[in-house]
Design a protein around this motif. Structure first.
Motif, PDB file in Angstrom:
ATOM      1  N   GLY A   1      -5.323   4.069  32.251  1.00 12.81           N
ATOM      2  CA  GLY A   1      -4.756   2.720  32.201  1.00 12.81           C
ATOM      3  C   GLY A   1      -4.397   2.306  30.790  1.00 12.81           C
ATOM      4  O   GLY A   1      -3.302   1.792  30.525  1.00 12.81           O
ATOM      5  N   ASP A   2      -5.306   2.547  29.842  1.00 12.01           N
ATOM      6  CA  ASP A   2      -5.059   2.160  28.443  1.00 12.01           C
ATOM      7  C   ASP A   2      -3.869   2.908  27.860  1.00 12.01           C
ATOM      8  O   ASP A   2      -3.030   2.329  27.180  1.00 12.01           O
ATOM      9  CB  ASP A   2      -6.308   2.443  27.588  1.00 12.01           C
ATOM     10  CG  ASP A   2      -7.422   1.451  27.881  1.00 12.01           C
ATOM     11  OD1 ASP A   2      -7.147   0.455  28.583  1.00 12.01           O
ATOM     12  OD2 ASP A   2      -8.557   1.661  27.409  1.00 12.01           O
ATOM     13  N   ARG A   3      -3.821   4.221  28.133  1.00 10.23           N
ATOM     14  CA  ARG A   3      -2.711   5.034  27.623  1.00 10.23           C
ATOM     15  C   ARG A   3      -1.370   4.510  28.130  1.00 10.23           C
ATOM     16  O   ARG A   3      -0.434   4.301  27.366  1.00 10.23           O
ATOM     17  CB  ARG A   3      -2.866   6.492  28.101  1.00 10.23           C
ATOM     18  CG  ARG A   3      -3.891   7.276  27.350  1.00 10.23           C
ATOM     19  CD  ARG A   3      -3.258   8.079  26.215  1.00 10.23           C
ATOM     20  NE  ARG A   3      -4.301   8.568  25.316  1.00 10.23           N
ATOM     21  CZ  ARG A   3      -4.950   9.723  25.471  1.00 10.23           C
ATOM     22  NH1 ARG A   3      -4.625  10.500  26.491  1.00 10.23           N
ATOM     23  NH2 ARG A   3      -5.882  10.099  24.625  1.00 10.23           N
TER      24      ARG A   3
ATOM     25  N   LEU B   1     -19.411   6.974  36.982  1.00  9.85           N
ATOM     26  CA  LEU B   1     -19.028   6.586  35.621  1.00  9.85           C
ATOM     27  C   LEU B   1     -17.864   7.436  35.120  1.00  9.85           C
ATOM     28  O   LEU B   1     -16.942   6.932  34.472  1.00  9.85           O
ATOM     29  CB  LEU B   1     -20.224   6.737  34.672  1.00  9.85           C
ATOM     30  CG  LEU B   1     -21.270   5.619  34.759  1.00  9.85           C
ATOM     31  CD1 LEU B   1     -22.427   5.898  33.804  1.00  9.85           C
ATOM     32  CD2 LEU B   1     -20.654   4.269  34.457  1.00  9.85           C
ATOM     33  N   ILE B   2     -17.915   8.728  35.439  1.00 12.03           N
ATOM     34  CA  ILE B   2     -16.816   9.612  35.006  1.00 12.03           C
ATOM     35  C   ILE B   2     -15.500   9.146  35.625  1.00 12.03           C
ATOM     36  O   ILE B   2     -14.476   9.055  34.948  1.00 12.03           O
ATOM     37  CB  ILE B   2     -17.134  11.079  35.380  1.00 12.03           C
ATOM     38  CG1 ILE B   2     -18.316  11.573  34.524  1.00 12.03           C
ATOM     39  CG2 ILE B   2     -15.908  11.965  35.157  1.00 12.03           C
ATOM     40  CD1 ILE B   2     -18.846  12.935  34.936  1.00 12.03           C
ATOM     41  N   VAL B   3     -15.560   8.798  36.923  1.00 10.95           N
ATOM     42  CA  VAL B   3     -14.338   8.318  37.586  1.00 10.95           C
ATOM     43  C   VAL B   3     -13.825   7.055  36.872  1.00 10.95           C
ATOM     44  O   VAL B   3     -12.643   6.920  36.569  1.00 10.95           O
ATOM     45  CB  VAL B   3     -14.590   8.037  39.085  1.00 10.95           C
ATOM     46  CG1 VAL B   3     -13.345   7.434  39.716  1.00 10.95           C
ATOM     47  CG2 VAL B   3     -15.001   9.314  39.804  1.00 10.95           C
ATOM     48  N   VAL B   4     -14.746   6.133  36.573  1.00 11.79           N
ATOM     49  CA  VAL B   4     -14.361   4.876  35.910  1.00 11.79           C
ATOM     50  C   VAL B   4     -13.727   5.161  34.539  1.00 11.79           C
ATOM     51  O   VAL B   4     -12.673   4.609  34.201  1.00 11.79           O
ATOM     52  CB  VAL B   4     -15.587   3.944  35.765  1.00 11.79           C
ATOM     53  CG1 VAL B   4     -15.256   2.787  34.824  1.00 11.79           C
ATOM     54  CG2 VAL B   4     -16.007   3.401  37.114  1.00 11.79           C
ATOM     55  N   PHE B   5     -14.362   6.032  33.761  1.00  9.84           N
ATOM     56  CA  PHE B   5     -13.841   6.331  32.426  1.00  9.84           C
ATOM     57  C   PHE B   5     -12.430   6.910  32.494  1.00  9.84           C
ATOM     58  O   PHE B   5     -11.554   6.552  31.715  1.00  9.84           O
ATOM     59  CB  PHE B   5     -14.764   7.300  31.674  1.00  9.84           C
ATOM     60  CG  PHE B   5     -16.023   6.637  31.179  1.00  9.84           C
ATOM     61  CD1 PHE B   5     -16.023   5.290  30.823  1.00  9.84           C
ATOM     62  CD2 PHE B   5     -17.209   7.361  31.066  1.00  9.84           C
ATOM     63  CE1 PHE B   5     -17.177   4.672  30.376  1.00  9.84           C
ATOM     64  CE2 PHE B   5     -18.377   6.740  30.614  1.00  9.84           C
ATOM     65  CZ  PHE B   5     -18.361   5.407  30.271  1.00  9.84           C
ATOM     66  N   ILE B   6     -12.251   7.826  33.446  1.00 11.79           N
ATOM     67  CA  ILE B   6     -10.920   8.442  33.564  1.00 11.79           C
ATOM     68  C   ILE B   6      -9.869   7.382  33.889  1.00 11.79           C
ATOM     69  O   ILE B   6      -8.803   7.329  33.274  1.00 11.79           O
ATOM     70  CB  ILE B   6     -10.941   9.573  34.629  1.00 11.79           C
ATOM     71  CG1 ILE B   6     -11.789  10.733  34.116  1.00 11.79           C
ATOM     72  CG2 ILE B   6      -9.526  10.038  34.950  1.00 11.79           C
ATOM     73  CD1 ILE B   6     -12.037  11.829  35.143  1.00 11.79           C
TER      74      ILE B   6
ATOM     75  N   THR C   1      -5.639  -1.778  36.080  1.00 10.73           N
ATOM     76  CA  THR C   1      -6.756  -0.962  35.585  1.00 10.73           C
ATOM     77  C   THR C   1      -8.079  -1.699  35.802  1.00 10.73           C
ATOM     78  O   THR C   1      -9.050  -1.125  36.329  1.00 10.73           O
ATOM     79  CB  THR C   1      -6.570  -0.655  34.087  1.00 10.73           C
ATOM     80  OG1 THR C   1      -5.269  -0.123  33.894  1.00 10.73           O
ATOM     81  CG2 THR C   1      -7.591   0.357  33.600  1.00 10.73           C
ATOM     82  N   VAL C   2      -8.094  -2.973  35.407  1.00 14.03           N
ATOM     83  CA  VAL C   2      -9.306  -3.784  35.614  1.00 14.03           C
ATOM     84  C   VAL C   2      -9.622  -3.858  37.108  1.00 14.03           C
ATOM     85  O   VAL C   2     -10.779  -3.676  37.527  1.00 14.03           O
ATOM     86  CB  VAL C   2      -9.088  -5.207  35.042  1.00 14.03           C
ATOM     87  CG1 VAL C   2     -10.249  -6.116  35.410  1.00 14.03           C
ATOM     88  CG2 VAL C   2      -8.898  -5.148  33.539  1.00 14.03           C
ATOM     89  N   THR C   3      -8.592  -4.077  37.919  1.00 10.88           N
ATOM     90  CA  THR C   3      -8.796  -4.190  39.359  1.00 10.88           C
ATOM     91  C   THR C   3      -9.295  -2.864  39.951  1.00 10.88           C
ATOM     92  O   THR C   3     -10.162  -2.854  40.825  1.00 10.88           O
ATOM     93  CB  THR C   3      -7.471  -4.599  40.051  1.00 10.88           C
ATOM     94  OG1 THR C   3      -6.926  -5.722  39.346  1.00 10.88           O
ATOM     95  CG2 THR C   3      -7.688  -4.982  41.492  1.00 10.88           C
ATOM     96  N   ALA C   4      -8.734  -1.758  39.444  1.00 13.36           N
ATOM     97  CA  ALA C   4      -9.134  -0.446  39.970  1.00 13.36           C
ATOM     98  C   ALA C   4     -10.625  -0.204  39.721  1.00 13.36           C
ATOM     99  O   ALA C   4     -11.334   0.311  40.584  1.00 13.36           O
ATOM    100  CB  ALA C   4      -8.302   0.652  39.308  1.00 13.36           C
ATOM    101  N   ILE C   5     -11.090  -0.613  38.544  1.00 11.16           N
ATOM    102  CA  ILE C   5     -12.505  -0.403  38.235  1.00 11.16           C
ATOM    103  C   ILE C   5     -13.381  -1.282  39.131  1.00 11.16           C
ATOM    104  O   ILE C   5     -14.429  -0.836  39.625  1.00 11.16           O
ATOM    105  CB  ILE C   5     -12.737  -0.633  36.730  1.00 11.16           C
ATOM    106  CG1 ILE C   5     -12.120   0.559  35.989  1.00 11.16           C
ATOM    107  CG2 ILE C   5     -14.213  -0.769  36.415  1.00 11.16           C
ATOM    108  CD1 ILE C   5     -11.914   0.352  34.539  1.00 11.16           C
ATOM    109  N   ALA C   6     -12.908  -2.511  39.391  1.00  8.03           N
ATOM    110  CA  ALA C   6     -13.632  -3.361  40.335  1.00  8.03           C
ATOM    111  C   ALA C   6     -13.638  -2.711  41.718  1.00  8.03           C
ATOM    112  O   ALA C   6     -14.657  -2.722  42.421  1.00  8.03           O
ATOM    113  CB  ALA C   6     -12.986  -4.743  40.385  1.00  8.03           C
TER     114      ALA C   6
END
Lengths: 341, 222
Positions: free
Chosen positions: B212-214, B202-207, B156-161
């Motif tokens: 990832g968290d779920r 930002l919307i893409v990142v939030f989704i 998840t962290v990597t995907a956001i990067a």
């Protein structure tokens, strides 16, 4: 039968060579519960890990059913390990799997079909008394329940040998007893050989047939539990035996009674096996003109008989007391005069 | 109302750019996950005291990982142009950014995988060996499932990067929201376009973060 010949394990550490297991020779009979007791660092953990080659011996042999475990090829060893179950102090369950899937894990490893796996898991859940908990995750279980899962998992492939690595050391006394009862139960039901290591004499007393005492990598004393309990030779063994026969404060508690009126001598009587049922005290009171004062007593049961110690105070004519003591000794009860005016 | 706030935004082009970003991110996350786990496994297993203990392989892999992790992404994009040309046959469109995205992110993720695997209880691995498990059974039935929550939160962290890396991909003509914001927003002085592109990213990142968290929470049974 498990035979250990001149088993040795050396570790190289930064501070030089450490001999974890030093020239151990042991024979463990089929179907017996064999205990190895020692303080931490005595090498017992390394010893039990050499039985299934989780640790490779530096020299010496481990023979299980006439097979030298050290000579097996990798795949032969994997197959042999499926016939040796092991349980651990910290249970070592997979937290990502449910109870059922944890128990099924060794069956998956052995390539058992899904249908047979499910049947076997159901049997094992019943055997260890975890009915209704099959869908839970380990984090939802108590320590005792986790160890039951560990036992079920270890038994899944119908092993001939069960290795217990401090299996009850992380459990409270009551849970410890229930796990020990379960081990005795499966030993009797399945004829399984059980090798366990522990630092608690209580565990040895309660379930083992034979015991080996380890100190600094060596086996210093070995024999039937009852013999070792009643006639410990080594200092180390005596210390361990004291753990279960006398409450720690016995001597202090008795010391203030020494010399009190009516207690001119204090004797420690040690009974073993069927002696524990003899009515020695009654005979002493009937036949000799002495006063007997029972100060403290405890009887422990082992797998091969009971064992007890009794502290009594004696008072009367010196000669009469001497005769009474001689009489008790004739009854093959060990007597030690621990105080005399 | 929306047209008043964003008078210069071409919504169709914004949508296309968003899709390009999602495409670049999704494909690169997928390959980063696979490659990162493979590299992370090698790093973990060849380390001292583990199943495949091998100082040479460990050293080479660690060197490779550290090297690619140290190169700034924008330079990596340019450096990999000949490689990308040979591999994909073109330097046009979002696919052209994929090799650089994957080579930039996989080593980073590999380190996270290594840390996640190190957290797996040694006792559980020992128990599996005591049951006669093969090495591949230990990897696929023990190591990976037991570290899955950490592997998922790591990806998840990597995907956001990676999503923010895709914003730089416009440099080599790969498109996406970053390129859109730079060329149609910044260069044409259309601040509303830049803002719209920012909101989209930002919307893409939030989704991604929420998914990832779920997933981490559902998988974590500890």
């Amino acid at each position: 039968m498990i035979r250990l010949n001149n088993l040795q394990k050396l570790f190289q550490t930064r501070d030089g060579q450490v001999t974890a297991v030093d020239n151990v020779n042991l024979t463990i009979e089929k179907g017996e519960i064999f205990g190895v007791i020692g303080y931490s660092g005595a090498g017992k953990s390394t010893l039990i890990r050499m039985l299934n080659m989780l640790e490779r011996p530096t020299s010496g042999q481990v023979e299980i059913e006439e097979r030298d475990m050290g000579d097996l090829s990798k795949s032969e060893l994997r197959l042999a390990r499926q016939g040796i179950g092991m349980i651990f102090q910290h249970f070592n369950l997979l937290w990502s799997r449910t109870v059922k899937d944890n128990i099924a894990f060794p069956l998956e490893i052995a390539g058992v079909s899904k249908k047979k796996r499910n049947e076997r898991v159901e049997e094992l859940i019943k055997l260890v008394g975890l009915e209704g908990r099959g869908g839970s995750y380990p984090s939802q279980l108590s320590g005792g329940q986790k160890q039951r899962v560990g036992i079920a998992r270890a038994l899944a492939n119908n092993p001939d040998v069960l290795l217990c690595d401090e299996a009850t050391s992380a459990l409270d006394p009551k849970t410890t007893d229930s796990i020990l009862d379960l081990l005795v139960d499966i030993n009797e039901k399945l004829g399984l050989t059980i090798v366990l290591i522990t630092h608690e004499m209580h565990v040895i007393r309660k379930i083992c047939h034979r015991v080996a005492v380890m100190e600094q990598g060596q086996v210093v004393e070995e024999g039937d539990v009852l013999n070792v309990f009643s006639r410990p030779r080594e200092e180390m063994t005596k210390e361990f035996v004291k753990q279960v026969t006398e409450p720690e404060e016995t001597e202090q508690a008795l010391a203030h009674l020494f010399g009190e009126e009516g207690i001119s001598r204090v004797l420690q009587l040690t009974f073993t096996g069927s002696d524990a049922k003899k009515h020695v005290i009654t005979d002493v009171i009937r036949n000799f003109n002495v006063n007997v004062n029972i100060l403290q007593g405890k009887i422990s049961t082992t797998q091969n008989g009971s064992y007890g110690s009794l502290f009594i105070g004696l008072d009367g004519e010196t000669e009469e007391m001497d005769r009474a003591i001689a009489f008790v000794k004739e009854q093959q009860v060990e007597v030690e005069v621990i105080h005399s005016d | 109302m929306i047209d008043q706030i964003f008078p210069n935004v071409n919504w169709v082009r914004l949508w296309d750019a968003t899709l390009e970003t999602i495409y670049m991110s999704a494909v690169s996350v997928f390959f980063t996950f696979i490659l990162g786990i493979a590299l992370g496994l090698v790093l973990f297993l060849t380390a001292k005291g583990n199943l495949w203990q091998n100082a040479a392989v460990n050293g080479v892999t660690a060197g490779f990982v550290n090297l690619f992790r140290s190169i700034p992404f924008i330079i990596l994009l340019v450096l990999l142009i000949p490689f990308t040309n040979a591999l994909i046959g073109t330097m046009l469109g979002p696919s052209a950014a994929l090799p650089a995205l994957i080579f930039g992110a996989a080593p980073f993720y590999a380190r996270m995988v290594e840390i996640a695997l190190r957290e797996v209880d040694k006792g559980v691995i020992e128990a599996s060996r005591s049951m006669g498990a093969t090495q591949s059974q230990i990897i696929f039935k023990v190591l990976l499932p037991e570290s899955m929550p950490a592997l998922i939160s790591g990806i998840t962290v990597t995907a956001i990067a990676l999503i923010s890396y895709t914003a730089m991909a416009g440099v080599i003509g790969a498109g996406g929201l970053g390129d859109f914001a730079y060329r149609e927003g910044f260069q044409r002085y259309n601040d509303d376009v830049t803002l719209a592109a920012t909101i989209a990213i930002l919307i893409v990142v939030f989704i991604v973060q929420i998914i990832g968290d779920r997933l981490t929470r559902v998988l974590d049974k500890r």
